[in-house]
Design a protein around this motif. Structure first.
Motif, mmCIF file in Angstrom:
data_model
loop_
_atom_site.group_PDB
_atom_site.id
_atom_site.type_symbol
_atom_site.label_atom_id
_atom_site.label_comp_id
_atom_site.label_asym_id
_atom_site.label_seq_id
_atom_site.Cartn_x
_atom_site.Cartn_y
_atom_site.Cartn_z
ATOM 1 N N ARG A 1 0.831 -1.203 0.000
ATOM 2 C CA ARG A 1 0.000 0.000 0.000
ATOM 3 C C ARG A 1 0.866 1.254 0.000
ATOM 4 N NH1 ARG A 1 -3.912 2.679 4.649
ATOM 5 N NH2 ARG A 1 -4.463 4.497 3.368
ATOM 6 N N SER A 2 1.977 1.216 0.738
ATOM 7 C CA SER A 2 2.829 2.411 0.806
ATOM 8 C C SER A 2 3.353 2.789 -0.574
ATOM 9 C CB SER A 2 3.989 2.183 1.777
ATOM 10 O OG SER A 2 4.921 1.253 1.262
ATOM 11 N N LEU B 1 2.644 6.142 -2.541
ATOM 12 C CA LEU B 1 3.783 6.930 -2.999
ATOM 13 C C LEU B 1 3.589 7.367 -4.445
ATOM 14 C CD1 LEU B 1 6.633 8.078 -2.561
ATOM 15 C CD2 LEU B 1 7.545 5.826 -3.209
ATOM 16 N N GLU B 2 3.004 6.513 -5.242
ATOM 17 C CA GLU B 2 2.760 6.863 -6.643
ATOM 18 C C GLU B 2 1.776 8.029 -6.747
ATOM 19 O OE1 GLU B 2 1.813 4.620 -10.880
ATOM 20 O OE2 GLU B 2 1.638 3.527 -8.998
ATOM 21 N N GLN B 3 0.786 8.060 -5.858
ATOM 22 C CA GLN B 3 -0.177 9.168 -5.842
ATOM 23 C C GLN B 3 0.449 10.434 -5.262
ATOM 24 O OE1 GLN B 3 -3.209 8.943 -7.268
ATOM 25 N NE2 GLN B 3 -2.606 6.862 -7.858
ATOM 26 N N VAL C 1 18.601 -1.257 -1.265
ATOM 27 C CA VAL C 1 17.421 -0.579 -0.723
ATOM 28 C C VAL C 1 17.654 0.911 -0.899
ATOM 29 C CG1 VAL C 1 16.047 -0.108 1.333
ATOM 30 C CG2 VAL C 1 16.918 -2.415 0.925
ATOM 31 N N TYR C 2 16.741 1.558 -1.610
ATOM 32 C CA TYR C 2 16.834 2.991 -1.885
ATOM 33 C C TYR C 2 15.714 3.749 -1.184
ATOM 34 C CZ TYR C 2 19.868 2.109 -6.015
ATOM 35 O OH TYR C 2 20.884 1.739 -6.871
ATOM 36 N N TYR C 3 15.930 5.045 -1.016
ATOM 37 C CA TYR C 3 14.812 5.954 -0.774
ATOM 38 C C TYR C 3 14.178 6.240 -2.132
ATOM 39 C CZ TYR C 3 16.682 6.867 3.894
ATOM 40 O OH TYR C 3 17.129 6.728 5.183
ATOM 41 N N PHE C 4 12.876 6.040 -2.212
ATOM 42 C CA PHE C 4 12.124 6.367 -3.419
ATOM 43 C C PHE C 4 11.244 7.574 -3.131
ATOM 44 C CE2 PHE C 4 13.099 1.900 -4.279
ATOM 45 C CZ PHE C 4 13.466 1.964 -5.615
ATOM 46 N N VAL C 5 11.226 8.516 -4.070
ATOM 47 C CA VAL C 5 10.491 9.763 -3.897
ATOM 48 C C VAL C 5 9.426 9.856 -4.980
ATOM 49 C CG1 VAL C 5 10.687 12.284 -3.772
ATOM 50 C CG2 VAL C 5 12.562 10.837 -2.944
ATOM 51 N N ASN C 6 8.294 10.422 -4.629
ATOM 52 C CA ASN C 6 7.251 10.667 -5.627
ATOM 53 C C ASN C 6 7.831 11.447 -6.802
ATOM 54 O OD1 ASN C 6 5.062 12.890 -6.558
ATOM 55 N ND2 ASN C 6 4.056 10.945 -6.159
#
Length: 292
Positions: free
Chosen positions: A76-77, A81-83, A217-222
């Protein structure tokens, strides 16, 4: 006529000044960074990826606020995040698909150690692993993984059997009930998880083998928040330059790395077809080297 000539430059000057002031104000507005509240109750303010994120934002020099969303599972996260409304940053194992959907900060926060895996099994199944020494002999093992984890595809791509479930707790229940032989866990996770399980189960670490595959493992940003991405990228780069990243990493994980006793194990290497060609594998500073 003279009055008109004097007023035109004055109006232009005022407009430019206002526009410049508005632009400066926008740049000075704090970044509102929202991360998904973890599903597991134990993960709090001293949780490594959250502490690292706080340090990175501080090192960026950008004014910011950092807050959690509602509690949610990883699947769900990533949808949120995509939204970009409830969540605008998350951290997860990378894959080509995820890097197409989100804006990755290509600095592995665990230095690649989520691809170095010990095997959890039950005591009654330890004998199944005694003769395993290579990838081919792993064919008789039924692995357990989360259904939406990139690791699941990695295991499957190596022609190994894998069974899945949707929640973290259910995976351990599958192992305990014999619905799989081994649950691969990062060497950074095993100690804590065994501690939480306590003496109520007969789950143990397979003593003679470990798995290894390229992973980050990365930080992913919108994708619509380049400002947040830039701040985190800058902050992490500064932390690597001044040694703060390695100090924090060592503080959290040096004991877990030692406890893994990798020198006593046969490490079986798996291929990972889901790593982007943009992965900075050549930058040795970003990755853990067990031989150093």
């Amino acid at each position: 006529m003279k009055l008109r000539l004097l007023c035109v430059p004055l109006v232009t000057l005022l407009c430019c000044t206002y526009a410049h002031s508005e632009e400066s104000l926008l740049k000075e507005q704090p970044l509102k960074v929202i991360y998904p509240k973890p599903e597991r109750e134990h993960e709090s303010d001293n949780w490594y990826p959250l502490v690292l994120l706080k340090f990175a934002l501080e090192h960026s020099g950008r004014a910011h606020t950092l807050e959690s969303s509602v509690k949610m599972v990883q699947s769900r996260s990533l949808k949120e995040l995509e939204q970009g409304d409830l969540v605008n940053i998350a951290w997860s194992m990378t894959s080509i698909e995820r890097e197409r959907t989100f804006n990755p900060v290509r600095i592995p926060i665990y230095k690649g150690l989520y691809g170095l895996r010990l095997l959890l099994t039950t005591q009654d199944k330890l004998s199944k692993f005694q003769t395993i020494k290579d990838l081919q002999s792993l064919n008789k093992i039924d692995f357990i993984q989360g259904h939406d984890w990139p690791d699941t595809d990695i295991i499957s791509d190596n022609n190994l059997t894998v069974s899945t479930s949707t929640t973290y707790d259910a995976l351990f229940n599958m192992l305990i009930k014999g619905r799989g032989d081994a649950f691969p866990r990062s060497i950074l996770e095993v100690d804590w998880e065994l501690q939480q399980l306590g003496q109520q189960t007969n789950i143990q670490v397979v003593p003679n083998i470990a798995l290894s595959y390229p992973a980050a493992v990365y930080y992913f940003v919108n994708s619509k928040r380049p400002d947040i991405h830039q701040a985190i990228q800058l902050g992490l780069e500064k932390m690597h330059e001044n040694g703060e990243f390695d100090r924090l990493f060592t503080h959290y994980f040096s004991q877990a790395i030692a406890n893994a006793k990798l020198h006593e194990k046969t490490i079986i290497h798996l291929k990972n077809n889901h790593m982007s060609k943009l992965t900075p594998l050549e930058n040795k500073q970003l990755w853990f080297n067990p031989n150093e």
